[in-house]
Design an enzyme around this catalytic site. Structure first.
Site, PDB file in Angstrom:
ATOM      1  N   LYS A 113      95.674  32.669 126.349  1.00 20.82           N
ATOM      2  CA  LYS A 113      94.477  32.075 126.973  1.00 20.82           C
ATOM      3  C   LYS A 113      93.363  32.055 125.945  1.00 20.82           C
ATOM      4  O   LYS A 113      93.214  33.000 125.157  1.00 20.82           O
ATOM      5  CB  LYS A 113      94.060  32.886 128.214  1.00 20.82           C
ATOM      6  CG  LYS A 113      92.745  32.370 128.843  1.00 20.82           C
ATOM      7  CD  LYS A 113      92.506  32.932 130.233  1.00 20.82           C
ATOM      8  CE  LYS A 113      91.882  34.305 130.263  1.00 20.82           C
ATOM      9  NZ  LYS A 113      90.571  34.424 129.570  1.00 20.82           N
ATOM     10  N   GLU A 115      89.059  30.588 125.357  1.00 20.83           N
ATOM     11  CA  GLU A 115      87.839  30.139 126.039  1.00 20.83           C
ATOM     12  C   GLU A 115      87.279  28.883 125.372  1.00 20.83           C
ATOM     13  O   GLU A 115      87.301  28.762 124.148  1.00 20.83           O
ATOM     14  CB  GLU A 115      86.781  31.253 125.982  1.00 20.83           C
ATOM     15  CG  GLU A 115      87.227  32.513 126.702  1.00 20.83           C
ATOM     16  CD  GLU A 115      86.196  33.635 126.632  1.00 20.83           C
ATOM     17  OE1 GLU A 115      85.075  33.415 126.120  1.00 20.83           O
ATOM     18  OE2 GLU A 115      86.527  34.744 127.096  1.00 20.83           O
ATOM     19  N   GLU A 182      85.487  30.673 135.658  1.00 23.75           N
ATOM     20  CA  GLU A 182      84.785  31.940 135.904  1.00 23.75           C
ATOM     21  C   GLU A 182      83.326  31.673 136.250  1.00 23.75           C
ATOM     22  O   GLU A 182      82.621  30.951 135.521  1.00 23.75           O
ATOM     23  CB  GLU A 182      84.885  32.849 134.662  1.00 23.75           C
ATOM     24  CG  GLU A 182      84.184  34.188 134.868  1.00 23.75           C
ATOM     25  CD  GLU A 182      84.518  35.243 133.809  1.00 23.75           C
ATOM     26  OE1 GLU A 182      85.397  34.997 132.957  1.00 23.75           O
ATOM     27  OE2 GLU A 182      83.893  36.318 133.860  1.00 23.75           O
TER      28      GLU A 182
HETATM   29  O1  KIV Z   1      89.439  39.041 129.962  1.00 20.48           O
HETATM   30  C1  KIV Z   1      89.608  38.864 131.182  1.00 20.48           C
HETATM   31  O2  KIV Z   1      89.920  39.790 131.946  1.00 20.48           O
HETATM   32  C2  KIV Z   1      89.440  37.516 131.700  1.00 20.48           C
HETATM   33  C3  KIV Z   1      89.344  37.375 133.184  1.00 20.48           C
HETATM   34  C4  KIV Z   1      88.028  37.842 133.647  1.00 20.48           C
HETATM   35  C5  KIV Z   1      89.636  35.989 133.604  1.00 20.48           C
HETATM   36  O3  KIV Z   1      89.329  36.608 130.953  1.00 20.48           O
END
Ligand code: KIV
Length: 275
Positions: A113, A115, A182
């Site tokens: 993931k 951002e 988020e």
């Molecule tokens: O780092 C994390 O836990 C996240 C979540 C808040 C989606 O990115």
């Protein structure tokens, strides 16, 4: 049944809600996995909840590999998604591909993931083209906390909302298999969810998303430094733990622990010869 990116695709098509929780170690991953949660996010929130940093900026690729691999060993069925930490992908497409590769090879994640929206699409495309599934993350993006000016709800103005919708469509086009939203107003998150063919996973984004994610320490009442409005404590494990630690201290102090049932014996005649 093993969860994969296909599970995410099918859930969106069938209108079934997806569940995701964070984990950072083997034991917790096993517990979450055994509850049938679809996906475990090894979030860079580990910087806050595991390492005690005030933000996520100091988290390293090595941290993510170390915790990711522990989670991967405990998760038999959940899709393990490992966060790309700050400055492991922002610097260049090359860095993004190399570091995503490390999270898969050494961290044994099933996806990564990262951002960001339009400005990260070249990274999302390049990583995806290497066979690594990418989950995007829009709205409040904690790695940009210094430009966002704090933990604020995102997409409130018409301009910001339009940009968020465009970003969501762009990360989808770039190849993301899902997108975390988020701290986004619920109706905007629902609109984005309607417009996308990939699932949206909300955190502080209302119940119109295709799925939800929470940090496990938040939902178990184990982290009190900062409790966002969107958090529901499904159990107060923090209090149960504090009570257990206090009981242990008292029982050790009084000698009640360990009792005979938890003690190993030695034959008396062997013992006598030792005096
Ligand atoms: O780092 C994390 O836990 C996240 C979540 C808040 C989606 O990115």
């Amino acid at each position: 049944m093993k969860n994969t990116v296909l599970t995410f695709k099918q859930a969106k098509e069938n209108g079934e809600k997806l569940t995701m929780l964070t984990a950072y170690d083997y034991s917790m991953a096993k517990l979450i996995d055994s509850a049938g949660i679809n996906s475990i996010l090894v979030g860079d929130s580990l910087g806050n909840v595991m390492l005690g940093y005030e933000d996520t900026l100091s988290v390293t690729v090595e941290d993510m590999i170390h915790h990711g691999a522990a989670v991967a060993r405990g998760a038999k069925n959940a899709l393990v998604i490992i966060d790309m930490p700050f400055m492991s992908y922002q610097t260049s497409v090359y860095d993004a591909v190399v570091n995503a590769g490390r999270l898969m090879k050494e961290g044994r994640g099933g996806a990564v993931k990262l951002e960001g929206g339009r400005e990260m699409c070249d990274r999302i495309k390049a990583i995806t083209e290497c066979g690594i599934p990418v989950c995007a993350h829009l709205g409040l993006t904690p790695q940009s906390i210094n430009t966002l000016g704090g933990h604020k709800i995102q997409g409130k103005s018409e301009e910001a909302a339009k940009k968020l919708i465009e970003d969501a469509l762009l990360v989808q086009e770039a190849g993301a298999f899902a997108v975390v939203l988020e701290c986004v107003p619920a109706k905007l998150a629902a609109l984005i969810t309607e417009k996308l063919s990939i699932p949206t996973i909300g955190i502080g984004a209302g119940n119109g998303c295709d799925g939800q994610v929470l940090v496990y320490q938040d939902m178990l009442g184990m982290f009190s430094d900062f409790v966002p409005k969107f958090v529901k404590q499904f159990a107060n494990v923090g209090n149960i733990m504090k009570q257990a630690f206090a009981d242990y201290k008292n029982e050790v102090g009084s000698g009640a622990f360990p009792d005979e049932s938890r003690t190993y014996t030695i034959d008396d005649d062997v013992l006598e010869r030792l005096y």
